[in-house]
Design a protein around this motif. Structure first.
Motif, PDB file in Angstrom:
ATOM      1  N   GLN A  34       0.894  -1.719   0.083  1.00  0.00           N
ATOM      2  CA  GLN A  34      -0.016   0.176   0.005  1.00  0.00           C
ATOM      3  C   GLN A  34       0.553   1.460   0.096  1.00  0.00           C
ATOM      4  OE1 GLN A  34      -2.842   0.118   2.474  1.00  0.00           O
ATOM      5  NE2 GLN A  34      -3.373  -2.167   3.263  1.00  0.00           N
ATOM      6  N   TYR A  35       0.210   2.169  -0.508  1.00  0.00           N
ATOM      7  CA  TYR A  35       1.382   3.443  -0.801  1.00  0.00           C
ATOM      8  C   TYR A  35       0.735   4.309   0.373  1.00  0.00           C
ATOM      9  CZ  TYR A  35       2.211   8.670  -2.123  1.00  0.00           C
ATOM     10  OH  TYR A  35       2.425   9.632  -2.095  1.00  0.00           O
ATOM     11  N   TYR A  36       1.502   5.458   1.250  1.00  0.00           N
ATOM     12  CA  TYR A  36       1.041   6.673   2.153  1.00  0.00           C
ATOM     13  C   TYR A  36       2.130   7.282   1.792  1.00  0.00           C
ATOM     14  CZ  TYR A  36      -2.179   3.082   4.349  1.00  0.00           C
ATOM     15  OH  TYR A  36      -2.780   2.051   4.741  1.00  0.00           O
ATOM     16  N   ALA A  37       1.613   8.576   1.210  1.00  0.00           N
ATOM     17  CA  ALA A  37       2.315   9.929   1.158  1.00  0.00           C
ATOM     18  C   ALA A  37       2.544  10.062   2.873  1.00  0.00           C
ATOM     19  CB  ALA A  37       1.857  10.711   1.083  1.00  0.00           C
ATOM     20  N   LEU A  38       3.978  10.026   4.027  1.00  0.00           N
ATOM     21  CA  LEU A  38       3.502  10.688   5.289  1.00  0.00           C
ATOM     22  C   LEU A  38       4.522  12.252   4.935  1.00  0.00           C
ATOM     23  CD1 LEU A  38       6.345   7.507   5.567  1.00  0.00           C
ATOM     24  CD2 LEU A  38       3.880   7.916   5.919  1.00  0.00           C
ATOM     25  N   GLY A  39       3.761  12.795   6.093  1.00  0.00           N
ATOM     26  CA  GLY A  39       4.419  14.165   5.623  1.00  0.00           C
ATOM     27  C   GLY A  39       4.550  14.739   7.933  1.00  0.00           C
ATOM     28  N   TRP A  40       5.121  15.226   7.852  1.00  0.00           N
ATOM     29  CA  TRP A  40       4.997  16.621   9.246  1.00  0.00           C
ATOM     30  C   TRP A  40       4.520  18.649   8.798  1.00  0.00           C
ATOM     31  CZ3 TRP A  40       5.931  15.162  13.963  1.00  0.00           C
ATOM     32  CH2 TRP A  40       6.108  14.197  14.184  1.00  0.00           C
ATOM     33  N   PHE A  41       3.438  18.533   9.171  1.00  0.00           N
ATOM     34  CA  PHE A  41       2.400  19.539   9.164  1.00  0.00           C
ATOM     35  C   PHE A  41       2.784  20.706  10.383  1.00  0.00           C
ATOM     36  CE2 PHE A  41      -0.878  17.328   6.367  1.00  0.00           C
ATOM     37  CZ  PHE A  41      -0.380  17.500   5.044  1.00  0.00           C
ATOM     38  N   ARG A  58       7.740   4.570   0.617  1.00  0.00           N
ATOM     39  CA  ARG A  58       8.225   3.183  -0.441  1.00  0.00           C
ATOM     40  C   ARG A  58       9.625   4.079  -0.432  1.00  0.00           C
ATOM     41  NH1 ARG A  58       2.985   1.760  -4.593  1.00  0.00           N
ATOM     42  NH2 ARG A  58       2.457   0.019  -3.150  1.00  0.00           N
ATOM     43  N   TYR A  59       9.921   5.354  -0.568  1.00  0.00           N
ATOM     44  CA  TYR A  59      10.326   5.757  -2.135  1.00  0.00           C
ATOM     45  C   TYR A  59      11.084   6.901  -0.938  1.00  0.00           C
ATOM     46  CZ  TYR A  59       8.136   3.667  -5.460  1.00  0.00           C
ATOM     47  OH  TYR A  59       6.953   2.762  -6.776  1.00  0.00           O
ATOM     48  N   GLY A  70      17.617  22.065   4.691  1.00  0.00           N
ATOM     49  CA  GLY A  70      17.675  22.530   4.289  1.00  0.00           C
ATOM     50  C   GLY A  70      18.244  22.776   6.190  1.00  0.00           C
ATOM     51  N   ARG A  71      17.061  23.008   7.161  1.00  0.00           N
ATOM     52  CA  ARG A  71      17.433  22.486   8.449  1.00  0.00           C
ATOM     53  C   ARG A  71      16.299  21.579   8.715  1.00  0.00           C
ATOM     54  NH1 ARG A  71      14.401  26.827  11.122  1.00  0.00           N
ATOM     55  NH2 ARG A  71      13.398  26.773   9.357  1.00  0.00           N
ATOM     56  N   PHE A  72      15.450  21.037   8.367  1.00  0.00           N
ATOM     57  CA  PHE A  72      14.416  19.837   8.730  1.00  0.00           C
ATOM     58  C   PHE A  72      14.672  19.163   8.379  1.00  0.00           C
ATOM     59  CE2 PHE A  72      10.778  22.567   9.973  1.00  0.00           C
ATOM     60  CZ  PHE A  72      11.383  23.399  10.933  1.00  0.00           C
ATOM     61  N   THR A  73      14.081  17.695   8.101  1.00  0.00           N
ATOM     62  CA  THR A  73      14.785  16.327   7.970  1.00  0.00           C
ATOM     63  C   THR A  73      14.069  15.388   8.067  1.00  0.00           C
ATOM     64  OG1 THR A  73      17.642  16.369   7.688  1.00  0.00           O
ATOM     65  CG2 THR A  73      16.967  14.384   7.812  1.00  0.00           C
ATOM     66  N   ILE A  74      13.378  15.267   7.488  1.00  0.00           N
ATOM     67  CA  ILE A  74      12.473  13.914   7.354  1.00  0.00           C
ATOM     68  C   ILE A  74      13.442  12.165   6.678  1.00  0.00           C
ATOM     69  CG2 ILE A  74      10.997  14.197   5.091  1.00  0.00           C
ATOM     70  CD1 ILE A  74       8.665  12.843   6.365  1.00  0.00           C
ATOM     71  N   SER A  75      12.267  11.276   7.461  1.00  0.00           N
ATOM     72  CA  SER A  75      13.282  10.631   7.707  1.00  0.00           C
ATOM     73  C   SER A  75      12.174   9.396   8.199  1.00  0.00           C
ATOM     74  CB  SER A  75      14.259  10.055   8.405  1.00  0.00           C
ATOM     75  OG  SER A  75      14.477  10.414   9.881  1.00  0.00           O
ATOM     76  N   ARG A  76      12.213   8.046   8.383  1.00  0.00           N
ATOM     77  CA  ARG A  76      11.361   7.028   8.225  1.00  0.00           C
ATOM     78  C   ARG A  76      11.657   5.633   8.801  1.00  0.00           C
ATOM     79  NH1 ARG A  76      10.579   6.078   2.698  1.00  0.00           N
ATOM     80  NH2 ARG A  76      11.152   3.876   1.952  1.00  0.00           N
ATOM     81  N   ASP A  77      11.339   4.924   9.789  1.00  0.00           N
ATOM     82  CA  ASP A  77      11.725   3.686   9.897  1.00  0.00           C
ATOM     83  C   ASP A  77      11.502   2.468   9.893  1.00  0.00           C
ATOM     84  OD1 ASP A  77      13.513   1.217  11.313  1.00  0.00           O
ATOM     85  OD2 ASP A  77      14.462   2.330  12.691  1.00  0.00           O
ATOM     86  N   ASN A  78      10.882   2.119   8.903  1.00  0.00           N
ATOM     87  CA  ASN A  78       9.975   0.764   8.403  1.00  0.00           C
ATOM     88  C   ASN A  78       9.721  -0.210   9.659  1.00  0.00           C
ATOM     89  OD1 ASN A  78       9.431   2.600   6.047  1.00  0.00           O
ATOM     90  ND2 ASN A  78      10.040   0.766   4.546  1.00  0.00           N
ATOM     91  N   GLN A 105      -3.642   8.222  -0.714  1.00  0.00           N
ATOM     92  CA  GLN A 105      -3.616   8.957  -1.846  1.00  0.00           C
ATOM     93  C   GLN A 105      -2.620  10.442  -2.911  1.00  0.00           C
ATOM     94  OE1 GLN A 105      -7.112   7.422  -3.782  1.00  0.00           O
ATOM     95  NE2 GLN A 105      -6.786   6.459  -1.504  1.00  0.00           N
ATOM     96  N   TYR A 106      -2.402  11.162  -2.414  1.00  0.00           N
ATOM     97  CA  TYR A 106      -1.785  12.170  -2.641  1.00  0.00           C
ATOM     98  C   TYR A 106      -0.372  12.135  -2.379  1.00  0.00           C
ATOM     99  CZ  TYR A 106      -5.767  15.869  -2.351  1.00  0.00           C
ATOM    100  OH  TYR A 106      -7.227  16.063  -1.929  1.00  0.00           O
ATOM    101  N   THR A 107       0.241  12.601  -4.226  1.00  0.00           N
ATOM    102  CA  THR A 107       1.799  12.471  -3.811  1.00  0.00           C
ATOM    103  C   THR A 107       2.414  13.137  -2.958  1.00  0.00           C
ATOM    104  OG1 THR A 107       1.526  14.653  -5.182  1.00  0.00           O
ATOM    105  CG2 THR A 107       1.609  12.563  -6.436  1.00  0.00           C
TER     106      THR A 107
END
Length: 130
Positions: A34-41, A58-59, A70-78, A105-107
């Motif tokens: 399944q595809y999920y977009a992950l984000g921080w708002f 996925r990517y 340059g100041r924020f970094t998003i990452s994941r640990d599956n 659904q969204y990119t």
């Protein structure tokens, strides 16, 4: 019903750092197809919600709004089912409530640019002041 739980907010001085963590429940093998977009708002007082950093489950490509590049970094640990936001060189204008977000659904660009998500965490405040 997905439950997203975040942690890690707080008060810091300008120039400081924080790491926000988010337990998503959608990064394990069960959701591999399944595809999920992950984000921080974030949402500051009197302002609209803003997508600051996004990536997919996925990517490795990421999207950042200009003010945090340059100041924020998003990452994941599956393996741990976690999404992180490393925040460095904090500025007073970074003060806001920060939310972890998911969308199926969204990119990642659409998710961040529109600050759109199907699921949001409860929010954690980040205050930057001297």
């Amino acid at each position: 019903q997905l439950r997203i739980v975040e942690s890690g907010g707080g008060s810091v001085q300008p120039g400081g750092s924080l790491r926000l963590s988010c337990a998503t429940g959608v990064l394990g093998d069960r959701y591999a197809d399944q595809y999920y977009a992950l984000g921080w708002f974030r949402q500051a007082d009197g302002k609209e919600r803003e997508g600051v950093a996004c990536m997919s489950n996925r990517y490795s490509n990421t999207y950042y709004t200009d003010s945090v590049k340059g100041r924020f970094t998003i990452s994941r640990d599956n393996a741990r089912n976690m999404v992180y936001l490393e925040i460095n060189s904090l500025k007073p204008e970074d003060t806001a409530v920060y939310y972890c977000a998911l969308d199926s659904q969204y990119t990642i660009q659409g998710m961040c640019q529109l600050a759109h998500a199907e699921w949001l965490s409860q929010g954690t405040p980040v205050t930057v002041s001297s």
